[in-house]
Design a protein around this motif. Sequence first.
Motif, PDB file in Angstrom:
ATOM      1  N   VAL A  55       0.866  -1.180   0.000  1.00  0.00           N
ATOM      2  CA  VAL A  55       0.000   0.000   0.000  1.00  0.00           C
ATOM      3  C   VAL A  55       0.905   1.233   0.000  1.00  0.00           C
ATOM      4  N   GLU A  62       5.761   3.477  -0.289  1.00  0.00           N
ATOM      5  CA  GLU A  62       5.123   2.159  -0.327  1.00  0.00           C
ATOM      6  C   GLU A  62       5.524   1.375   0.912  1.00  0.00           C
ATOM      7  N   TYR A  96      -8.392  -2.188   2.980  1.00  0.00           N
ATOM      8  CA  TYR A  96      -7.807  -3.456   3.402  1.00  0.00           C
ATOM      9  C   TYR A  96      -7.997  -3.614   4.909  1.00  0.00           C
ATOM     10  N   ARG A 113      -6.920   2.032   1.030  1.00  0.00           N
ATOM     11  CA  ARG A 113      -6.057   1.555  -0.048  1.00  0.00           C
ATOM     12  C   ARG A 113      -4.810   2.413  -0.179  1.00  0.00           C
ATOM     13  N   ASP A 114      -4.965   3.726   0.020  1.00  0.00           N
ATOM     14  CA  ASP A 114      -3.813   4.611  -0.068  1.00  0.00           C
ATOM     15  C   ASP A 114      -3.134   4.806   1.294  1.00  0.00           C
ATOM     16  N   ALA A 115      -3.571   4.048   2.308  1.00  0.00           N
ATOM     17  CA  ALA A 115      -3.002   4.085   3.665  1.00  0.00           C
ATOM     18  C   ALA A 115      -2.964   5.499   4.222  1.00  0.00           C
TER      19      ALA A 115
END
Length: 134
Positions: A55, A62, A96, A113-115
């Motif tokens: 993520v 990342e 997630y 999803r993009d944390a």
Amino acid sequence: MNSVFYFDIDDELFVSIKDNFNRGINDILTGMQEKNVYEGNLTLSVNISLLPTAVTDVNGDEKQIIVPVINHKAVTKMSVKSKVDGKIAGFDGRDYFAIKKFKGKFVAIRTPRDASQLTLEDQRILAGLDAETD
């Protein structure tokens, strides 16, 4: 919907497993009465996979999180057999579930999803919980 889920049968994360197990109990008893059968069997199996998933955090970096995928089956047996399957995918189409250990219990934390940053409510839920090592 919650952002933190405990790996506990009474947690919201496992509601479909409990529902399918309860449905299996009622189905087998109903079937046994209808078929005049005096013995039956209900089997619940749960399979857990842990998937490393990349993520991107709010800074664009990342990172890897561990995402659980939980499949289950409730199978009834007598003279007639029925089966109900289900799956907790670890991804709900938007977020997630990342696994962490808090206060001796594993939890799944809803992770965008993009944390990106957690909401204030999510931060409040996690307040006071310290991560533990294995």
